[in-house]
Design an enzyme around this catalytic site. Structure first.
Site, PDB file in Angstrom:
ATOM      1  N   ASP A  23       4.365  24.190  -1.199  1.00  0.00           N
ATOM      2  CA  ASP A  23       5.788  24.013  -1.516  1.00  0.00           C
ATOM      3  C   ASP A  23       6.328  22.657  -1.064  1.00  0.00           C
ATOM      4  O   ASP A  23       7.457  22.542  -0.580  1.00  0.00           O
ATOM      5  CB  ASP A  23       6.617  25.142  -0.901  1.00  0.00           C
ATOM      6  CG  ASP A  23       6.484  25.223   0.612  1.00  0.00           C
ATOM      7  OD1 ASP A  23       5.561  24.583   1.170  1.00  0.00           O
ATOM      8  OD2 ASP A  23       7.312  25.922   1.238  1.00  0.00           O
TER       9      ASP A  23
ATOM     10  N   HIS B 175      -7.537  -5.228  -1.184  1.00  0.00           N
ATOM     11  CA  HIS B 175      -6.311  -4.521  -0.818  1.00  0.00           C
ATOM     12  C   HIS B 175      -5.505  -5.277   0.229  1.00  0.00           C
ATOM     13  O   HIS B 175      -4.290  -5.100   0.342  1.00  0.00           O
ATOM     14  CB  HIS B 175      -6.685  -3.133  -0.295  1.00  0.00           C
ATOM     15  CG  HIS B 175      -5.533  -2.207  -0.108  1.00  0.00           C
ATOM     16  ND1 HIS B 175      -4.818  -1.672  -1.150  1.00  0.00           N
ATOM     17  CD2 HIS B 175      -4.955  -1.711   1.030  1.00  0.00           C
ATOM     18  CE1 HIS B 175      -3.861  -0.893  -0.688  1.00  0.00           C
ATOM     19  NE2 HIS B 175      -3.919  -0.894   0.629  1.00  0.00           N
TER      20      HIS B 175
ATOM     21  N   SER C 276       0.834  -1.193   0.000  1.00  0.00           N
ATOM     22  CA  SER C 276       0.000   0.000   0.000  1.00  0.00           C
ATOM     23  C   SER C 276       0.874   1.251   0.000  1.00  0.00           C
ATOM     24  O   SER C 276       1.663   1.458  -0.922  1.00  0.00           O
ATOM     25  CB  SER C 276      -0.955  -0.040   1.203  1.00  0.00           C
ATOM     26  OG  SER C 276      -1.905   0.988   1.129  1.00  0.00           O
TER      27      SER C 276
END
Length: 526
Positions: free
Chosen positions: A448, A501, A228
């Site tokens: 940023d 998953h 994951s």
């Protein structure tokens, strides 16, 4: 230097390091300990300064991912703190001191905790090392209790390294208590948390590798297994320090659209659609739960606060109830666990049952793993803000009515659970997160962020890579993963709808064996 040298072991030599009599080793590396400037280690900074600053270099031509190279030798504090046994395994503990900021611009150090795992029969054998990168963000590495599953398979061929990623477990853990205690303002909290993403995790791993893996063992390189979010970190590793890798395996972890500044909006549109499908399947499996969930939502919405105040201070609202889909819809056995939890909601007086409350609280990780909430959307950002993408996308016409729990209950429609999304209102409804709402907003607006991936380096990749890609994955979208695959030279995929998953947990032996066969060309897919 004296604080790190000459400390005799009080527990005796580790069976994994019988030739290392000291509980603390000082390891020198030259010339390329990536990301660890001389000023970053407290002891190193007290060494005589030769007047040469750490030199910056880029990991590839025109690479956006900056690394640091120190032309002098670098001192690393590495402590082994003993070992113990669990059935079928020997586990040895290591502690490393690493910089908070690998660029050296922000002072401070943190501790990194690592477990080295092997089997008794392999304890003295020379085997390659494999680093396991845990899913998350913000979750600690597994705690082995026995030789079973993927770990047993891996230990047959490797010394397995389980690293608590920075800020988790025993690696200078960030908690809902100490974050505010040590960083008083939202600005200070956000600044500190910005150092806990995949780029820093990978540079931590490089410190560990260069200290732990002997140079005569595959030239000091190791293999990777990323699950994951650990797969996201694997792609960052391939961008920053591919020279440290023998091979890389990923399970449900191909990061979406690594060439984009922030694909979070795309991620959540895809995930909301997938979650809709999973809701439909859930209610097909348990049709009686349509009325059950509608009743629960109506009950919660009718409370004076719009929900029920729990003993923890959490406010159980309809929107908080919907978050049960995070664990209930996307992993093996989740449907069944969700159904059995929901049927406990009302007691015999038609009030909230303490059994449900305890179950609901146990499904939430906000109090124990706050990094998951605080940095969840930041894992997609490299040069652009997320601006609460999950919430913004949820308010789009395609999804607004569909995920309106109260509206669905009133209209007699099935109430949809949500998936892996973090919302700003969670910092209101969940008590442990409330103090950090301002910091969370600062992180959501932060533009940023540094680069996480170097597309040019990935396109030139020479490290063998294999990935198990789950076509119906609720957490990591298949189509967006394919957008990344096109940028990773040589990446081989096993694309399957056989697993959710949680495949590595549900059938880890088969998955790890197959990926190793793929990455070593035992299985030819071409």
């Amino acid at each position: 230097l004296s604080s790190y040298v000459g400390m005799r072991s009080t527990v005796g030599p580790s069976p994994l390091h019988a030739n290392k009599p000291l509980s603390t080793q000082v390891v020198f590396h030259s010339p390329r300990l990536l990301g660890l400037p001389r000023i970053a280690c407290g002891v190193a900074s007290r060494m005589a300064d030769d007047g040469h600053d750490a030199k910056r270099r880029r990991t590839g031509a025109n690479s956006p991912v900056m690394a640091l190279v120190d032309d002098s030798e670098v001192l690393v504090a590495h402590t082994t703190t003993g070992s113990f046994r669990v059935p079928g395994l020997i586990v040895s503990n290591h502690i490393f001191k690493v910089p908070l900021d690998h660029s050296g611009e922000e002072p401070g150090e943190i501790e990194l905790f690592v477990r080295e795992v092997t089997t008794p029969v392999n304890a003295t054998r020379k085997l390659p090392y494999l680093l396991y990168l845990q899913g998350g963000p913000g979750f600690e590495s597994p705690r082995p209790t026995e030789a079973s599953g993927w770990l047993k398979t891996a230990c047959n061929s490797f010394r397995v390294v389980l690293m608590d990623q920075r800020g988790t477990g025993k690696s200078s853990q960030v908690t809902v208590k100490n974050l505010g205690r040590h960083h008083k303002t939202p600005e200070a909290q956000a600044k500190y948390l910005a150092h806990f993403r995949a780029d820093s995790i990978v540079r931590d791993a490089e410190v560990v590798r260069k200290s732990l893996v002997p140079r005569d063992n595959y030239s000091g390189r190791w293999s990777l297994l990323g699950q994951s979010f650990g797969g996201f970190c694997t792609l960052t590793y391939l961008s920053i320090a591919p020279e440290g890798l023998i091979e890389a395996l990923m399970t449900g972890g191909i990061a979406p659209s690594v060439h984009e500044a922030c694909p979070a909006d795309q991620v959540y549109r895809a995930c909301y659609r997938r979650v809709m499908t999973l809701n439909q399947r859930y209610y097909t499996r348990f049709p009686g739960d349509v009325a059950v969930v509608q009743r629960i939502v109506s009950y919660l919405a009718a409370q004076p606060e719009g929900g029920v105040r729990l003993p923890s201070g959490n406010l159980l609202t309809p929107r908080a109830l919907q978050t049960l889909g995070l664990s209930g819809l996307g992993s093996g056995g989740g449907f069944e666990r969700l159904h059995y939890l929901l049927e406990t909601f009302f007691d015999t007086d038609d009030e909230v049952n303490p059994t449900f409350v305890k179950g609901f609280e146990s499904w939430q990780s906000w109090e124990t793993n706050p990094l998951y909430a605080l940095l969840h959307e930041a894992i997609y950002c490299q040069g652009a803000p997320s601006r609460w993408a999950a919430q913004r996308v949820r308010e789009e016409p395609e999804f607004a009515a569909a995920y309106d729990a109260v509206g669905a209950a009133v209209a007699g429609r099935p109430v949809l659970f949500t998936g892996e999304m973090v919302y700003p209102w969670m910092f209101e409804d969940f008590a442990a997160l409330r103090p950090y709402a301002p910091a969370a907003h600062l992180l959501a607006e932060k533009a940023d962020w540094g680069a996480l991936y170097d597309v040019q380096a990935l396109q030139a990749n020479v490290v063998p890579v294999a990935a198990a890609t789950y076509v119906e994955d609720m957490y990591v979208d298949y189509e967006l993963a394919q957008a990344t695959v096109r940028h990773v030279r040589g990446l081989r995929q096993w694309m399957t709808s056989e697993y959710k998953h949680s495949g590595i947990r549900d059938d880890g032996v088969r998955i790890v064996d197959r990926l190793l066969s793929m990455v070593r060309d035992t299985i030819l897919l071409d």
